[in-house]
Design a protein around this motif. Structure first.
Motif, PDB file in Angstrom:
ATOM      1  N   CYS A 101       0.845  -1.194   0.000  1.00 49.49           N
ATOM      2  CA  CYS A 101       0.000   0.000   0.000  1.00 49.49           C
ATOM      3  C   CYS A 101       0.881   1.244   0.000  1.00 49.49           C
ATOM      4  CB  CYS A 101      -0.917   0.015   1.214  1.00 49.49           C
ATOM      5  SG  CYS A 101      -2.197  -1.244   1.144  1.00 49.49           S
ATOM      6  N   SER A 102       0.464   2.222  -0.746  1.00 47.46           N
ATOM      7  CA  SER A 102       1.233   3.460  -0.832  1.00 47.46           C
ATOM      8  C   SER A 102       0.875   4.393   0.315  1.00 47.46           C
ATOM      9  CB  SER A 102       0.959   4.139  -2.177  1.00 47.46           C
ATOM     10  OG  SER A 102      -0.423   4.428  -2.278  1.00 47.46           O
ATOM     11  N   ARG A 103       1.621   5.454   0.430  1.00 45.78           N
ATOM     12  CA  ARG A 103       1.366   6.436   1.483  1.00 45.78           C
ATOM     13  C   ARG A 103      -0.002   7.078   1.272  1.00 45.78           C
ATOM     14  NH1 ARG A 103       5.520   7.270   4.678  1.00 45.78           N
ATOM     15  NH2 ARG A 103       7.570   6.619   4.009  1.00 45.78           N
ATOM     16  N   ALA A 104      -0.611   7.479   2.357  1.00 41.01           N
ATOM     17  CA  ALA A 104      -1.929   8.102   2.309  1.00 41.01           C
ATOM     18  C   ALA A 104      -1.823   9.534   1.800  1.00 41.01           C
ATOM     19  CB  ALA A 104      -2.553   8.090   3.699  1.00 41.01           C
ATOM     20  N   THR A 105      -2.839   9.949   1.055  1.00 46.90           N
ATOM     21  CA  THR A 105      -2.962  11.340   0.623  1.00 46.90           C
ATOM     22  C   THR A 105      -4.416  11.759   0.801  1.00 46.90           C
ATOM     23  OG1 THR A 105      -3.533  10.844  -1.672  1.00 46.90           O
ATOM     24  CG2 THR A 105      -1.159  11.015  -1.151  1.00 46.90           C
ATOM     25  N   LEU A 106      -4.646  13.052   0.815  1.00 50.34           N
ATOM     26  CA  LEU A 106      -6.019  13.541   0.909  1.00 50.34           C
ATOM     27  C   LEU A 106      -6.827  13.135  -0.324  1.00 50.34           C
ATOM     28  CD1 LEU A 106      -5.411  17.091   2.434  1.00 50.34           C
ATOM     29  CD2 LEU A 106      -6.345  15.080   3.587  1.00 50.34           C
ATOM     30  N   ALA A 107      -6.192  13.133  -1.484  1.00 44.60           N
ATOM     31  CA  ALA A 107      -6.893  12.745  -2.715  1.00 44.60           C
ATOM     32  C   ALA A 107      -7.330  11.281  -2.652  1.00 44.60           C
ATOM     33  CB  ALA A 107      -5.997  12.986  -3.928  1.00 44.60           C
ATOM     34  N   LYS A 108      -6.449  10.390  -2.205  1.00 43.74           N
ATOM     35  CA  LYS A 108      -6.809   8.971  -2.096  1.00 43.74           C
ATOM     36  C   LYS A 108      -7.906   8.763  -1.052  1.00 43.74           C
ATOM     37  CE  LYS A 108      -2.181   7.428  -3.122  1.00 43.74           C
ATOM     38  NZ  LYS A 108      -0.995   6.858  -2.508  1.00 43.74           N
ATOM     39  N   LEU A 109      -7.862   9.529   0.033  1.00 41.20           N
ATOM     40  CA  LEU A 109      -8.901   9.436   1.055  1.00 41.20           C
ATOM     41  C   LEU A 109     -10.251   9.847   0.468  1.00 41.20           C
ATOM     42  CD1 LEU A 109      -9.834   8.968   3.974  1.00 41.20           C
ATOM     43  CD2 LEU A 109      -9.084  11.310   4.476  1.00 41.20           C
ATOM     44  N   SER A 110     -10.267  10.901  -0.324  1.00 44.51           N
ATOM     45  CA  SER A 110     -11.516  11.338  -0.966  1.00 44.51           C
ATOM     46  C   SER A 110     -12.062  10.279  -1.903  1.00 44.51           C
ATOM     47  CB  SER A 110     -11.290  12.638  -1.746  1.00 44.51           C
ATOM     48  OG  SER A 110     -11.042  13.697  -0.871  1.00 44.51           O
ATOM     49  N   ILE A 111     -11.177   9.668  -2.674  1.00 45.53           N
ATOM     50  CA  ILE A 111     -11.610   8.623  -3.615  1.00 45.53           C
ATOM     51  C   ILE A 111     -12.158   7.421  -2.854  1.00 45.53           C
ATOM     52  CG2 ILE A 111     -10.791   6.934  -5.302  1.00 45.53           C
ATOM     53  CD1 ILE A 111      -8.827   9.180  -6.252  1.00 45.53           C
ATOM     54  N   SER A 112     -11.470   7.005  -1.801  1.00 46.79           N
ATOM     55  CA  SER A 112     -11.942   5.836  -1.047  1.00 46.79           C
ATOM     56  C   SER A 112     -13.281   6.127  -0.392  1.00 46.79           C
ATOM     57  CB  SER A 112     -10.908   5.396  -0.010  1.00 46.79           C
ATOM     58  OG  SER A 112     -10.823   6.333   1.045  1.00 46.79           O
TER      59      SER A 112
END
Length: 170
Positions: A101-112
């Motif tokens: 798993c890659s590092r967390a980002t705000l963009a990935k959090l929004s997508i999830s």
């Protein structure tokens, strides 16, 4: 059969990830895909990343925060589907790759949030991740923290003092 053999079969589409996981269990191997140590408590951490803070604002659970904690995510491995080929003109294969798993980002959090986590939200604190991110930026602009570190793309850091007039996204 070894762990690497199972992973290769899944990459080439000979086995599904579920079949490989079942075979690994029969062979006495550890799980291929895995999640980090769920006993790690992010609520005891003194410093949080922006994705961790946004997850807390949106979901109010330690599980949601843990899922955005890079120390936890780097111990997680997931199957991801790919179409791929060997070389420029080799045959096209379809299979799953086991990836960290890659590092967390705000963009990935929004997508999830838009894909799979809306059901996990506490109805008393009903807020989308985007609303949580907006609330976080408002709080940061208002000096709600002792210090904020924003990472830039090239790995350098910018320290911002509390109550600074404006905080911009790096």
């Amino acid at each position: 059969m070894t762990r690497d053999d199972l992973i290769d079969k899944v990459q080439y589409g000979v086995m599904t990830p579920d079949e490989a996981e079942a075979e690994a269990e029969l062979l006495g191997l550890r799980r291929l895909a895995s999640h980090g140590d769920k006993t790690l408590d992010p609520l005891r951490e003194p410093d949080w990343t922006l994705p961790m803070a946004a997850a807390w604002i949106a979901y109010r659970t330690s599980d949601a925060v843990r899922g955005q904690w890079d120390d936890y995510r780097l111990d997680c491995w997931e199957w991801r589907f790919r179409k791929w080929r060997v070389g420029f003109d080799g045959p096209v294969h379809e299979g799953h790759f086991l990836e960290q798993c890659s590092r967390a980002t705000l963009a990935k959090l929004s997508i999830s949030d838009s894909v799979d986590q809306r059901a996990a939200r506490d109805p008393l604190f009903s807020m989308t991740v985007q609303e949580a991110i907006d609330a976080l930026w408002i709080a940061l602009r208002g000096g709600a923290t002792n210090r904020v570190v924003l990472k830039r793309r090239r790995g350098s850091h910018r320290w911002l003092a509390p109550r600074r007039p404006a905080i911009t996204r790096a």
